[in-house]
Structures are given as C-alpha cells and as structure tokens.
Design a protein around this motif. Structure first.
Motif, short mmCIF file in Angstrom:
data_model
loop_
_atom_site.label_atom_id
_atom_site.label_comp_id
_atom_site.label_asym_id
_atom_site.label_seq_id
_atom_site.Cartn_x
_atom_site.Cartn_y
_atom_site.Cartn_z
N LEU A 58 0.84 -1.20 0.00
CA LEU A 58 0.00 0.00 0.00
C LEU A 58 0.87 1.25 0.00
O LEU A 58 0.57 2.23 -0.70
N TRP A 59 1.94 1.23 0.77
CA TRP A 59 2.88 2.35 0.82
C TRP A 59 3.51 2.59 -0.55
O TRP A 59 3.57 3.74 -1.03
N GLN A 60 3.98 1.53 -1.19
CA GLN A 60 4.61 1.67 -2.50
C GLN A 60 3.60 2.14 -3.55
O GLN A 60 3.92 2.98 -4.40
N GLY A 61 2.39 1.60 -3.50
CA GLY A 61 1.37 2.02 -4.45
C GLY A 61 1.00 3.48 -4.30
O GLY A 61 0.78 4.18 -5.30
N SER A 62 0.93 3.95 -3.04
CA SER A 62 0.62 5.36 -2.80
C SER A 62 1.72 6.26 -3.36
O SER A 62 1.44 7.31 -3.95
N TRP A 63 2.97 5.85 -3.18
CA TRP A 63 4.07 6.63 -3.72
C TRP A 63 4.04 6.64 -5.25
O TRP A 63 4.30 7.67 -5.88
N ALA A 64 3.74 5.49 -5.86
CA ALA A 64 3.67 5.42 -7.31
C ALA A 64 2.57 6.33 -7.86
O ALA A 64 2.76 7.05 -8.84
N ALA A 65 1.41 6.31 -7.19
CA ALA A 65 0.31 7.17 -7.62
C ALA A 65 0.67 8.64 -7.45
O ALA A 65 0.38 9.48 -8.31
N ALA A 66 1.31 8.97 -6.32
CA ALA A 66 1.71 10.36 -6.08
C ALA A 66 2.75 10.82 -7.10
O ALA A 66 2.69 11.96 -7.60
N GLY A 70 2.31 13.74 -9.74
CA GLY A 70 3.27 14.84 -9.75
C GLY A 70 3.89 15.06 -11.11
O GLY A 70 4.03 16.21 -11.56
N VAL A 71 4.26 13.97 -11.79
CA VAL A 71 4.84 14.10 -13.14
C VAL A 71 3.85 14.75 -14.10
O VAL A 71 4.22 15.62 -14.90
N LEU A 72 2.59 14.35 -14.00
CA LEU A 72 1.57 14.95 -14.87
C LEU A 72 1.42 16.44 -14.59
O LEU A 72 1.41 17.26 -15.52
N VAL A 73 1.32 16.82 -13.31
CA VAL A 73 1.15 18.23 -12.96
C VAL A 73 2.38 19.04 -13.35
O VAL A 73 2.27 20.12 -13.94
N TRP A 74 3.57 18.51 -13.01
CA TRP A 74 4.79 19.24 -13.37
C TRP A 74 4.91 19.37 -14.89
O TRP A 74 5.34 20.41 -15.39
N VAL A 115 -8.66 10.13 -5.55
CA VAL A 115 -8.97 9.97 -4.13
C VAL A 115 -9.81 8.71 -3.90
O VAL A 115 -9.60 7.97 -2.93
N SER A 116 -10.76 8.43 -4.80
CA SER A 116 -11.61 7.24 -4.65
C SER A 116 -10.79 5.96 -4.74
O SER A 116 -11.00 5.02 -3.97
#
Length: 319
Positions: A58-66, A70-74, A115-116
């Motif tokens: 879950l931790w790794q998946g959250s980082w991957a999603a973040a 981030g890459v998309l926004v940047w 978020v969902s």
C-alpha cells in the motif's frame, strides 16, 4: 554583444545556476544510506511479519500514484511555461477564455477518481489488517502508561493459577476479547520503566517476547493518556486509548530483537517510551514465560482505565 561591449550572454549565469541546482539535486538523491535493495521499500524497514507486506505494498502504491500525479502536474506546468512564454516574435496577449467546460469537468473528476481509488485500497487493506478472524495462538495485553510499558501474557502457564476471563486486573478489557482468552489462564507479566534496558542489545525499554510463526493478538489498554503501540519492522501501529480497547493481530516470521516506541505525543517524557520486541522459537518463548513465573511475576498487572460509557454502549450493540 552586450551594452558594455562584452560578448558574454546574459543567459549564461542563469544556465550556470540551473546546472548547479541540478547537480545538487542529483547528489541529494544519490548520497543517502539506501542501497539498491532498500530503495524499493521507499524508506520502510524490512518486514518481519506475514501481514507487513500488505502494508508495504500500500505504501509503494501510494508513492507510485503520487509520483505519477506529480509528473503529470509538473509536465503541464512546464509545458504551459515553455509554449506560452513571451518571446521577441510573440508579444501579443493570447486569447482569454472565461471558462472551458470540458477542462473544468476534467480537473474536477480526475482528483475525485484519484482519491476514490486511494480510499478503496486503503479501506480494503485496513479492514484486512484489523480483522480478528480466529482464536489467536498467543494473546498479549499491552498496557501503556507514562512513561513505559507493561506486557500481560494471557497464557495458561505452569505455576500460575487464576483465570484471565474473571481477573479483576483485566476488567477494563471488553468481554468480546475475553471470549478468546485461554481457559484457566493464570498468566504472567513483565513491566518496565524508562531506565530498563534489553540485556542483549542494551537498547532502552522493557522487552516483549513473541514466538515465531504464531498468530499474536495484541489487546491495547492505557492507564492514563493516549499512547500508540508501534513495532517499527512490523510496519503496524495502533493507538492505545484510555477507556477504549483496541486490538490487532500479527504473525512474526523472522527471529531477532526489534525496536518499538510510542508514536503518539503523550507528554513530557514521550521520547522515553521505548521498548523492544524479541521474536524467538516457540520453545524459547515458553521457557521465557516459565522464567517470569520463577521470578514471581504471576497473574496480571492492572490493564488500565475501565471502559467509558459510550464504549460500553458500543460493545452492547456489537454483541
């Protein structure tokens, strides 16, 4: 040439600063204590229970999603800055739009979807980690107090008489947890103070012993304020709340001595609320319980504050 006759471009200092910033960022990213084996865990310690890989995933998946977000926004920010910048040949003001319904719908729906998805995986894993599926092999009542820990081993141990289900010291624990207590469990206990140290590692705090390969249920109670029971390599922690009993289960799968601490700011000496967890073979665990009995540490220490009124109502509704 520049106005003062120099042929130095005014853009060179900016390029030099950009290169220095990129170099500093590269050094910061690489000059850490992480090896190539540690990096995939993204700062998490090596899991030492059967349940911990779920938390790590879950931790790794959250980082991957973040990172993807981030890459998309940047990328969109940089694209906008680069392609819509003012140049010598493009000085006019671009057409101004008051609104764009498709774009507005997009940047409203995409965050909701993100978020969902995160909520779904978090709720799924949380439900699994906090479920008490079956009668555990071992039950430990963890008692938090300012500024250390006590461990009530709810076990049927030779040389210790009594019954955990009727013990007055354990009145603060709800009946639904007592149903899974072993019959005629006289029990034994171990308590610490901030100056207590583990004799093998010299790490501060009392030592909680657990058997490898056995399902352990922690029943968490407090005598005073809110604490948090956290065994670092278990990747799992839960609040220890006065008047409210929490519980969770783990199955240790690696022998060794690991660090634990209170993860809730509980007062002036919060930083001293440390403990150790020693995972050993089932045979060595049983021998440790016998050693505690020989020391006269039989029965149980008070579990903590009795259940609050609203908590008793909740227990009635559950049962």
């Amino acid at each position: 040439m520049s106005p003062n006759g120099s042929d130095r471009s005014p853009r060179r200092p900016m390029r030099r600063k950009l290169l220095q910033a990129l170099t500093a960022g590269l050094v910061l990213a690489t000059a850490t204590g992480c090896t190539y084996e540690d990096f995939p865990r993204l700062g998490m310690p090596t899991p030492t229970t059967e349940e911990a890989p779920r938390i790590l995933s879950l931790w790794q998946g959250s980082w991957a999603a973040a990172l993807a977000t981030g890459v998309l926004v940047w990328g969109l920010i940089l694209w906008s800055c680069f392609f819509h910048r003012r140049t010598r040949t493009k000085v006019e003001v671009p057409p101004q739009n008051r609104y764009n319904l498709p774009i507005e719908a997009l940047y409203t729906m995409v965050p909701l979807i993100i978020v969902s998805v995160l909520f779904y995986f978090t709720a799924r894993d949380e439900s699994e980690l906090l479920s008490l599926k079956k009668k555990p092999d071992v039950t430990v009542n963890v008692v938090g107090f300012q500024w250390s820990w006590c461990f009530n081993y709810v076990e049927n141990v030779d040389g210790s008489s009594g019954d955990a289900k009727t013990s007055k010291e354990l009145d603060g624990i709800p009946d639904r947890y007592k149903e899974d207590f072993p019959a005629n469990a006289g029990g034994t206990y171990d308590c610490g103070v901030p100056s207590t140290r583990n004799p093998q590692t010299n790490n501060p705090g009392p030592t909680l012993w657990l058997p490898k390969g056995k399902t352990v249920r922690f029943v968490l109670t407090s005598r005073d304020v809110i604490h948090s029971f956290w065994v670092v390599p278990f990747l799992m922690k839960q609040d220890v709340i006065p008047g409210h009993t929490n519980a969770f289960e783990v199955t240790p799968n690696k022998e060794g001595t690991f660090l634990g601490k209170c993860a809730e700011l509980c007062g002036v000496d919060h930083s001293r609320m440390l403990f150790n967890v020693k995972v050993v073979s089932p045979e060595r665990y049983e021998q440790h319980l016998q050693d505690l009995v020989k020391k006269g540490q039989t029965g149980y220490v008070p579990a903590g504050i009795e259940q609050a009124g609203h908590e008793k109502n909740r227990e009635t509704n559950i049962l």
